[in-house]
Design an enzyme around this catalytic site. Sequence first.
Site, mmCIF file in Angstrom:
data_model
loop_
_atom_site.group_PDB
_atom_site.id
_atom_site.type_symbol
_atom_site.label_atom_id
_atom_site.label_comp_id
_atom_site.label_asym_id
_atom_site.label_seq_id
_atom_site.Cartn_x
_atom_site.Cartn_y
_atom_site.Cartn_z
ATOM 1 N N ARG A 1 0.707 -1.132 -0.187
ATOM 2 C CA ARG A 1 -0.093 -0.169 0.064
ATOM 3 C C ARG A 1 0.491 1.153 0.049
ATOM 4 O O ARG A 1 2.079 1.343 0.116
ATOM 5 C CB ARG A 1 -0.627 0.208 0.926
ATOM 6 C CG ARG A 1 -0.375 -0.570 2.122
ATOM 7 C CD ARG A 1 -0.733 0.314 3.849
ATOM 8 N NE ARG A 1 -0.723 1.875 3.385
ATOM 9 C CZ ARG A 1 0.538 2.278 3.565
ATOM 10 N NH1 ARG A 1 1.870 1.686 4.103
ATOM 11 N NH2 ARG A 1 0.368 3.495 3.460
ATOM 12 N N ALA B 1 0.978 4.506 -2.177
ATOM 13 C CA ALA B 1 0.850 5.002 -4.177
ATOM 14 C C ALA B 1 1.866 4.805 -4.825
ATOM 15 O O ALA B 1 1.990 4.367 -5.658
ATOM 16 C CB ALA B 1 0.432 7.008 -3.564
ATOM 17 N N GLN C 1 -3.641 2.374 10.257
ATOM 18 C CA GLN C 1 -1.735 2.380 9.372
ATOM 19 C C GLN C 1 -0.925 3.468 10.232
ATOM 20 O O GLN C 1 0.137 3.159 10.197
ATOM 21 C CB GLN C 1 -1.666 2.955 7.721
ATOM 22 C CG GLN C 1 -2.955 2.165 7.024
ATOM 23 C CD GLN C 1 -4.510 2.621 6.588
ATOM 24 O OE1 GLN C 1 -4.854 3.093 7.576
ATOM 25 N NE2 GLN C 1 -4.602 2.362 5.664
ATOM 26 N N ASP D 1 -2.167 10.558 -2.746
ATOM 27 C CA ASP D 1 -2.262 9.719 -3.721
ATOM 28 C C ASP D 1 -2.911 10.145 -5.597
ATOM 29 O O ASP D 1 -2.327 9.223 -5.628
ATOM 30 C CB ASP D 1 -3.679 8.540 -3.446
ATOM 31 C CG ASP D 1 -3.445 7.724 -2.118
ATOM 32 O OD1 ASP D 1 -2.685 6.771 -1.851
ATOM 33 O OD2 ASP D 1 -2.912 8.308 -0.895
ATOM 34 N N ASN E 1 -5.777 11.940 -0.317
ATOM 35 C CA ASN E 1 -4.696 10.719 0.781
ATOM 36 C C ASN E 1 -5.884 10.324 1.579
ATOM 37 O O ASN E 1 -6.520 10.430 2.305
ATOM 38 C CB ASN E 1 -4.407 12.361 2.137
ATOM 39 C CG ASN E 1 -2.773 10.857 1.878
ATOM 40 O OD1 ASN E 1 -2.457 10.491 1.522
ATOM 41 N ND2 ASN E 1 -3.000 11.517 4.045
ATOM 42 N N LYS E 2 -5.332 9.773 2.878
ATOM 43 C CA LYS E 2 -5.825 8.620 3.455
ATOM 44 C C LYS E 2 -7.137 9.897 4.308
ATOM 45 O O LYS E 2 -6.846 10.930 4.759
ATOM 46 C CB LYS E 2 -4.910 8.507 4.754
ATOM 47 C CG LYS E 2 -5.973 6.990 5.547
ATOM 48 C CD LYS E 2 -6.947 6.004 4.541
ATOM 49 C CE LYS E 2 -5.340 5.647 3.407
ATOM 50 N NZ LYS E 2 -6.131 4.260 3.072
#
Length: 353
Positions: free
Chosen positions: A51, A53, A201, A242, A252-253
């Site tokens: 994981r 990008a 994460q 990303d 992004n996340k």
Amino acid sequence: MDKTKKSMLSLKWEDGNLVILDQTKLPMETEYILLETVEDVWDAIFKLKVRGAPAIGIAAAYGLYISVRASKAQSFEEFYEELRNNEDYLASSRPTAVNLFWALKRMEKRALSSKEKNMGEIKEDLLQEAHNIRQEDEQMCKAIGENLLTLLKDEMTVLTHCNAGGLATAKYGTALAPVFLAKDKGWNIKVFADETRPLLQGARLTAWELMQYGIDVTLICDNMAAHVMSKGWIDAVITGCDRVAANGDAANKIGTYGLAVLAKAHDIPFYIAAPSSTIDIDTSDGEDIVIEERHGDEICCGFGRRTAPKGVKVYNPAFDVTPCHLITAIVTEKGILTPPYSEAIKEILLKQV
């Protein structure tokens, strides 16, 4: 390197095979797994075994080579059709990270440039292109870290979200690259890491990775960020991304947008670390970025047991979009972008690395 300064590679090409660190097993187990088929690579990307990008793009590049290395095609046309079918298949694994599509298109372009060669040479060219993508990512991440370091000082404390370290790239990471480089030059930059719900994460990966390198890291729940900022403990927020749209909006996340709002409210600089490969000039703004939605069990059963009533409706977007007006700077390997981002992005993409 001593035991308190050890970095782990997220993926490697070893003895003719793609080997990845299974990030779903961290931090309890450090297990490298072999990906032998294109289906293995698709599964690893989809299930977040690999994981981040840049790492997704690298894995996809190797995956596309793996998909055709045993091809029996007798003509380039037949080979190219096979390659394109596998390219579409790998592209279906995750929708948001632009590096996935960028790397696959780059591999396709390499195949087309080699069309006059024999099949063995075309396959070798594809493998070399995957190697190039991996090696260039390592160089890009180091350059991003060096550029970000110019915005930081010794003894600063930064807050980060999700995982944008070496586990998400070929090496160094993006948002965490300056932290690793600072450590190497004797600086003491401290890190607050959001746990990053729902897949943790930050807790599972960022905290583990920083501790492996001997960096002072403090883990907090996502909803503690405002409190920590209000105490004056944070000098800068740095996250990866990303996808960056042409106007500077950045996906992004999930939770990154909220951090940007909080940073603005507390007058804290908010930096996005972005390889130029994550900039998508074909996407005009954040409204056009496809946001991946994942299964509700990641929220309801994310801690090894059910924590929500069965049948409850769940909304589980994997990413959000931070509007460009909340971003202090977008830091790439080619330089530091500041508003107005539309013009800065056009200019930076013309530069050679």
